[in-house]
Design a protein around this motif. Structure first.
Motif, mmCIF file in Angstrom:
data_model
loop_
_atom_site.group_PDB
_atom_site.id
_atom_site.type_symbol
_atom_site.label_atom_id
_atom_site.label_comp_id
_atom_site.label_asym_id
_atom_site.label_seq_id
_atom_site.Cartn_x
_atom_site.Cartn_y
_atom_site.Cartn_z
ATOM 1 N N ASP A 1 51.658 29.881 29.670
ATOM 2 C CA ASP A 1 51.968 30.937 28.714
ATOM 3 C C ASP A 1 51.104 32.172 29.005
ATOM 4 O O ASP A 1 49.919 32.042 29.326
ATOM 5 C CB ASP A 1 51.692 30.396 27.299
ATOM 6 C CG ASP A 1 51.890 31.439 26.235
ATOM 7 O OD1 ASP A 1 50.879 31.943 25.707
ATOM 8 O OD2 ASP A 1 53.057 31.763 25.941
ATOM 9 N N VAL A 2 51.687 33.347 28.884
ATOM 10 C CA VAL A 2 50.977 34.598 29.200
ATOM 11 C C VAL A 2 49.703 34.746 28.368
ATOM 12 O O VAL A 2 48.667 35.155 28.891
ATOM 13 C CB VAL A 2 51.903 35.819 28.999
ATOM 14 C CG1 VAL A 2 51.125 37.122 29.070
ATOM 15 C CG2 VAL A 2 53.002 35.827 30.038
ATOM 16 N N LYS A 3 49.772 34.391 27.086
ATOM 17 C CA LYS A 3 48.582 34.517 26.240
ATOM 18 C C LYS A 3 47.451 33.627 26.750
ATOM 19 O O LYS A 3 46.300 34.045 26.794
ATOM 20 C CB LYS A 3 48.918 34.167 24.791
ATOM 21 C CG LYS A 3 49.779 35.206 24.109
ATOM 22 C CD LYS A 3 50.094 34.799 22.691
ATOM 23 C CE LYS A 3 51.027 35.816 22.048
ATOM 24 N NZ LYS A 3 51.422 35.425 20.696
ATOM 25 N N ALA A 4 47.786 32.419 27.152
ATOM 26 C CA ALA A 4 46.770 31.500 27.682
ATOM 27 C C ALA A 4 46.207 32.040 29.002
ATOM 28 O O ALA A 4 45.005 31.951 29.251
ATOM 29 C CB ALA A 4 47.371 30.109 27.884
ATOM 30 N N ALA A 5 47.078 32.610 29.829
ATOM 31 C CA ALA A 5 46.628 33.192 31.101
ATOM 32 C C ALA A 5 45.682 34.360 30.856
ATOM 33 O O ALA A 5 44.696 34.539 31.581
ATOM 34 C CB ALA A 5 47.824 33.630 31.936
ATOM 35 N N LYS A 6 45.946 35.140 29.825
ATOM 36 C CA LYS A 6 45.064 36.266 29.490
ATOM 37 C C LYS A 6 43.690 35.763 29.027
ATOM 38 O O LYS A 6 42.673 36.373 29.325
ATOM 39 C CB LYS A 6 45.698 37.153 28.421
ATOM 40 C CG LYS A 6 46.832 38.003 28.955
ATOM 41 C CD LYS A 6 47.430 38.866 27.862
ATOM 42 C CE LYS A 6 48.564 39.716 28.408
ATOM 43 N NZ LYS A 6 49.165 40.562 27.357
ATOM 44 N N VAL A 7 43.677 34.652 28.307
ATOM 45 C CA VAL A 7 42.404 34.055 27.877
ATOM 46 C C VAL A 7 41.602 33.635 29.109
ATOM 47 O O VAL A 7 40.403 33.898 29.204
ATOM 48 C CB VAL A 7 42.635 32.857 26.932
ATOM 49 C CG1 VAL A 7 41.336 32.102 26.676
ATOM 50 C CG2 VAL A 7 43.240 33.327 25.616
ATOM 51 N N ILE A 8 42.275 33.003 30.073
ATOM 52 C CA ILE A 8 41.603 32.610 31.319
ATOM 53 C C ILE A 8 41.055 33.836 32.030
ATOM 54 O O ILE A 8 39.906 33.849 32.474
ATOM 55 C CB ILE A 8 42.570 31.836 32.241
ATOM 56 C CG1 ILE A 8 42.823 30.441 31.688
ATOM 57 C CG2 ILE A 8 42.026 31.762 33.659
ATOM 58 C CD1 ILE A 8 43.871 29.646 32.437
ATOM 59 N N LYS A 9 41.869 34.872 32.114
ATOM 60 C CA LYS A 9 41.463 36.097 32.824
ATOM 61 C C LYS A 9 40.188 36.686 32.223
ATOM 62 O O LYS A 9 39.264 37.046 32.944
ATOM 63 C CB LYS A 9 42.603 37.124 32.775
ATOM 64 C CG LYS A 9 42.299 38.408 33.487
ATOM 65 C CD LYS A 9 43.490 39.345 33.484
ATOM 66 C CE LYS A 9 43.144 40.606 34.260
ATOM 67 N NZ LYS A 9 44.317 41.412 34.562
ATOM 68 N N GLY B 1 39.978 23.783 31.000
ATOM 69 C CA GLY B 1 39.733 23.213 32.327
ATOM 70 C C GLY B 1 39.455 24.283 33.357
ATOM 71 O O GLY B 1 38.520 24.167 34.163
ATOM 72 N N PHE B 2 40.253 25.336 33.339
ATOM 73 C CA PHE B 2 40.046 26.433 34.292
ATOM 74 C C PHE B 2 38.669 27.048 34.096
ATOM 75 O O PHE B 2 37.924 27.262 35.049
ATOM 76 C CB PHE B 2 41.130 27.508 34.127
ATOM 77 C CG PHE B 2 41.123 28.529 35.219
ATOM 78 C CD1 PHE B 2 42.043 28.454 36.246
ATOM 79 C CD2 PHE B 2 40.196 29.565 35.246
ATOM 80 C CE1 PHE B 2 42.042 29.392 37.272
ATOM 81 C CE2 PHE B 2 40.182 30.497 36.257
ATOM 82 C CZ PHE B 2 41.100 30.413 37.279
ATOM 83 N N ASP C 1 40.245 38.430 38.258
ATOM 84 C CA ASP C 1 41.197 39.530 38.341
ATOM 85 C C ASP C 1 42.580 39.033 38.769
ATOM 86 O O ASP C 1 43.079 39.415 39.813
ATOM 87 C CB ASP C 1 40.676 40.584 39.325
ATOM 88 C CG ASP C 1 41.514 41.846 39.307
ATOM 89 O OD1 ASP C 1 42.161 42.118 38.281
ATOM 90 O OD2 ASP C 1 41.537 42.557 40.333
ATOM 91 N N ILE C 2 43.173 38.166 37.951
ATOM 92 C CA ILE C 2 44.524 37.717 38.277
ATOM 93 C C ILE C 2 45.531 38.719 37.725
ATOM 94 O O ILE C 2 45.289 39.339 36.696
ATOM 95 C CB ILE C 2 44.820 36.292 37.753
ATOM 96 C CG1 ILE C 2 44.642 36.202 36.236
ATOM 97 C CG2 ILE C 2 43.972 35.258 38.456
ATOM 98 C CD1 ILE C 2 45.085 34.876 35.637
ATOM 99 N N GLN C 3 46.640 38.867 38.445
ATOM 100 C CA GLN C 3 47.684 39.792 38.021
ATOM 101 C C GLN C 3 48.562 39.110 36.979
ATOM 102 O O GLN C 3 49.052 38.012 37.192
ATOM 103 C CB GLN C 3 48.538 40.199 39.213
ATOM 104 C CG GLN C 3 47.804 41.052 40.231
ATOM 105 C CD GLN C 3 47.368 42.372 39.649
ATOM 106 O OE1 GLN C 3 46.211 42.555 39.317
ATOM 107 N NE2 GLN C 3 48.283 43.298 39.525
ATOM 108 N N SER D 1 47.737 20.751 24.472
ATOM 109 C CA SER D 1 48.263 22.105 24.283
ATOM 110 C C SER D 1 47.819 22.955 25.463
ATOM 111 O O SER D 1 47.203 22.469 26.405
ATOM 112 C CB SER D 1 47.724 22.699 22.976
ATOM 113 O OG SER D 1 46.333 22.934 23.091
ATOM 114 N N SER D 2 48.127 24.236 25.410
ATOM 115 C CA SER D 2 47.700 25.136 26.492
ATOM 116 C C SER D 2 46.181 25.284 26.518
ATOM 117 O O SER D 2 45.624 25.840 27.460
ATOM 118 C CB SER D 2 48.373 26.502 26.360
ATOM 119 O OG SER D 2 48.010 27.120 25.139
#
Length: 144
Positions: free
Chosen positions: A58-66, A33-34, A72-74, A26-27
């Protein structure tokens, strides 16, 4: 992991082995990993280059990483997916540019100080003689 009803499990990304990480489908896999590799830039770059899911995450997963990796990813709210690899490249490029700007200003600051000492002139006269831009003058005046 054997959990009884009502118990919560904690996950420590740094403790997850490569084999266990690869089993996730899954995501959660690219997110963990990140986070796992975020403390080591070489390992993170290797992970980014081999994980194609991070190119359209997925945006939600990217927000979790952030949040979890404190980077500070856009992330544009209208998008459904984020190219995390590109976002990290952009973030790194921005940091490089800021570093170059900082180094340039520090060199200019030293030049102004040296001109003031050597020629016994005011800060403004030293900056004028060195042809410092108005923008740089405003920044340097905060340092002096």
């Amino acid at each position: 992991m054997n959990l009884m009803r009502g118990q919560a499990a904690t996950v420590e990304p740094c403790e997850i082995g490569e084999d266990d990480l690869a089993k996730l489908r899954s995501s959660l896999r690219p997110v963990l990993g990140f986070i796992k590799y975020s403390k080591d830039s070489e390992e993170l770059n290797a992970f980014l280059s081999k994980d194609s899911e991070l190119k359209a995450l997925d945006v939600k997963a990217a927000k979790v990483i952030k949040v979890c990796a404190n980077i500070d990813i856009q992330i544009n709210e209208g998008e459904k997916v984020v190219d995390v690899c590109k976002a990290v490249q952009d973030m790194n490029e921005k940091a490089r540019q800021e570093g170059k700007q900082e180094a340039r200003l520090e060199t200019l600051y030293e030049a102004v100080k040296n001109a003031m000492e050597f020629f016994h002139v005011s800060t403004e006269e030293a900056m004028k003689g060195l042809k410092v831009t108005e923008e740089d003058c405003a920044i340097l005046m905060k340092w002096i």
